[in-house]
Design a protein around this motif. Structure first.
Motif, PDB file in Angstrom:
ATOM      1  N   LEU A 191       0.765  -1.332  -0.084  1.00 31.11           N
ATOM      2  CA  LEU A 191       0.054  -0.124   0.109  1.00 31.11           C
ATOM      3  C   LEU A 191       0.902   1.236   0.032  1.00 31.11           C
ATOM      4  O   LEU A 191       1.867   1.480   0.763  1.00 31.11           O
ATOM      5  N   LEU A 192       0.461   1.962  -0.944  1.00 33.47           N
ATOM      6  CA  LEU A 192       1.281   3.426  -1.182  1.00 33.47           C
ATOM      7  C   LEU A 192       0.623   4.557  -0.568  1.00 33.47           C
ATOM      8  O   LEU A 192      -0.416   4.788  -0.993  1.00 33.47           O
ATOM      9  N   VAL A 193       1.104   5.423   0.340  1.00 36.38           N
ATOM     10  CA  VAL A 193       0.270   6.521   0.742  1.00 36.38           C
ATOM     11  C   VAL A 193       0.980   7.686   0.633  1.00 36.38           C
ATOM     12  O   VAL A 193       2.063   7.956   1.072  1.00 36.38           O
ATOM     13  N   LEU A 194       0.439   8.665  -0.191  1.00 35.46           N
ATOM     14  CA  LEU A 194       0.700  10.052  -0.252  1.00 35.46           C
ATOM     15  C   LEU A 194       0.117  11.136   0.107  1.00 35.46           C
ATOM     16  O   LEU A 194      -1.172  10.889   0.189  1.00 35.46           O
ATOM     17  N   GLU A 195       0.666  12.070   0.432  1.00 36.96           N
ATOM     18  CA  GLU A 195      -0.142  13.369   0.672  1.00 36.96           C
ATOM     19  C   GLU A 195      -0.010  14.324  -0.317  1.00 36.96           C
ATOM     20  O   GLU A 195       1.319  14.588  -0.612  1.00 36.96           O
ATOM     21  N   HIS A 196      -0.989  14.937  -0.903  1.00 32.29           N
ATOM     22  CA  HIS A 196      -0.898  15.709  -1.967  1.00 32.29           C
ATOM     23  C   HIS A 196      -1.013  17.427  -1.398  1.00 32.29           C
ATOM     24  O   HIS A 196      -1.358  17.578  -0.420  1.00 32.29           O
ATOM     25  N   GLN A 197      -0.547  18.061  -2.204  1.00 33.16           N
ATOM     26  CA  GLN A 197      -0.592  19.814  -1.859  1.00 33.16           C
ATOM     27  C   GLN A 197      -1.979  20.127  -1.931  1.00 33.16           C
ATOM     28  O   GLN A 197      -2.461  21.171  -1.296  1.00 33.16           O
ATOM     29  N   GLU A 198      -2.841  19.520  -2.942  1.00 31.66           N
ATOM     30  CA  GLU A 198      -4.336  20.083  -3.069  1.00 31.66           C
ATOM     31  C   GLU A 198      -5.090  19.218  -2.039  1.00 31.66           C
ATOM     32  O   GLU A 198      -4.972  18.001  -1.671  1.00 31.66           O
ATOM     33  N   THR A 199      -6.489  19.974  -1.963  1.00 30.20           N
ATOM     34  CA  THR A 199      -7.564  19.287  -1.360  1.00 30.20           C
ATOM     35  C   THR A 199      -8.213  18.642  -2.383  1.00 30.20           C
ATOM     36  O   THR A 199      -8.151  18.512  -3.520  1.00 30.20           O
ATOM     37  N   TRP A 200      -9.291  17.767  -1.730  1.00 29.22           N
ATOM     38  CA  TRP A 200     -10.304  16.858  -2.528  1.00 29.22           C
ATOM     39  C   TRP A 200     -11.195  17.807  -3.667  1.00 29.22           C
ATOM     40  O   TRP A 200     -11.769  17.436  -4.295  1.00 29.22           O
ATOM     41  N   GLN A 201     -11.152  19.167  -3.316  1.00 29.81           N
ATOM     42  CA  GLN A 201     -11.873  20.188  -4.215  1.00 29.81           C
ATOM     43  C   GLN A 201     -11.270  20.169  -5.427  1.00 29.81           C
ATOM     44  O   GLN A 201     -12.016  20.401  -6.673  1.00 29.81           O
ATOM     45  N   ASN A 202      -9.880  20.102  -5.762  1.00 28.86           N
ATOM     46  CA  ASN A 202      -9.318  20.051  -7.022  1.00 28.86           C
ATOM     47  C   ASN A 202      -9.153  18.457  -7.333  1.00 28.86           C
ATOM     48  O   ASN A 202      -8.078  17.917  -7.537  1.00 28.86           O
TER      49      ASN A 202
END
Length: 275
Positions: A191-202
């Motif tokens: 399982l690969l878990v990453l945090e993005h800079q954007e929210t789920w709005q984009n």
């Protein structure tokens, strides 16, 4: 939003001018209470008729004015409080319009428009992509069970470098951990878990970024010879007869011969047209 504030202002004006009218009637020597009591029978009967609708209306009114769960343009999803949600994000609706009675939304994938009563969603769980924290994205990788620890470390280090080289896109690589081990089938899932800079709005940006990193993982696994190849499944080409034995087998063979002849005729027709 400004539209909700204007609607609330209209309600406040109705209450205010009603109070002013009662005061003026009292100054003119009229009894507002007596006037109200004279029509109280009709008011009471009417209140029983619309009691449920009034309850839903005021519940929706408090939902919009007090909770203010979303604004116009927000990506939301409305679910039961007890229901589960998806790891892939669930912001499927975009708020198009809000008033004190209803909320108009657009389904993000098909542009279909729906109108929801505020009272009907007051007891629901509203997930708002615009007000969420930066999105966590998940991806499942499958490697062969014979992949060594050194190969996994090289893969993990390359993945960390990929994320660090794109600080405007990715915030952090949280984890690469074992999700499932299938020794009999010859693979291990990670399982690969990453945090993005954007929210789920984009949402479009998130899906694009996840597709890119999946492609990077695929190419990296090929270079490190870590790809899992499914073993070929056995194919039984024997023709099994039914209870009446040879007759069913002969019929099956005849049917297969007919299909083969038809296929050959189609191939010949295609060759003639090409020529």
């Amino acid at each position: 939003s400004q539209k909700i504030d204007q609607s609330f202002e209209r309600i406040f004006n109705i209450v205010f001018y009603t109070a002013i009218a009662c005061i003026v009637m009292a100054l003119l020597g009229l009894d507002p209470l007596a006037l109200f009591l004279s029509v109280s029978t009709f008011v009471l009967a009417f209140s029983f008729m619309i009691s449920r609708a009034s309850s839903n209306y005021f519940e929706g009114l408090l939902f919009i004015l007090c909770r203010r769960p979303y604004d116009i343009g927000d990506r939301i999803v409305i679910q039961s409080v007890e229901g589960g949600t998806s790891w892939d994000g669930a912001t499927d609706w975009i708020v198009r319009d809000i008033d004190l009675f209803t909320t108009t939304v657009i389904y993000a994938y098909t542009n279909e428009i729906a109108t929801l009563s505020n009272g009907s969603i007051a007891n629901s769980r509203v997930m708002n992509g615009a007000r969420s924290l930066p999105a966590l994205l998940y991806a499942i990788l499958r490697f062969g069970i014979d992949v060594s620890y050194d190969q996994l470390e090289i893969f993990r280090e390359a993945l960390y470098q990929y994320v660090e080289q794109r600080p405007r896109e990715w915030a952090k690589l949280w984890a690469v951990r074992v999700l499932r081990v299938q020794a009999d089938e010859g693979f291990v899932e990670y399982l690969l878990v990453l945090e993005h800079q954007e929210t789920w709005q984009n949402l479009d940006t998130l899906l694009h970024s996840r597709g890119l990193i999946k492609g990077f993982c695929h190419e990296l696994s090929k270079q490190l010879n870590m790809r899992f190849v499914s073993p070929p499944l056995p194919v039984d080409l024997r023709i099994h007869g039914s209870a009446d034995g040879t007759k069913a087998t002969d019929e099956t063979i005849a049917s297969m011969a007919k299909m083969s002849a038809e296929s050959e005729a189609i191939r010949s027709l295609i060759r003639d047209r090409r020529l």
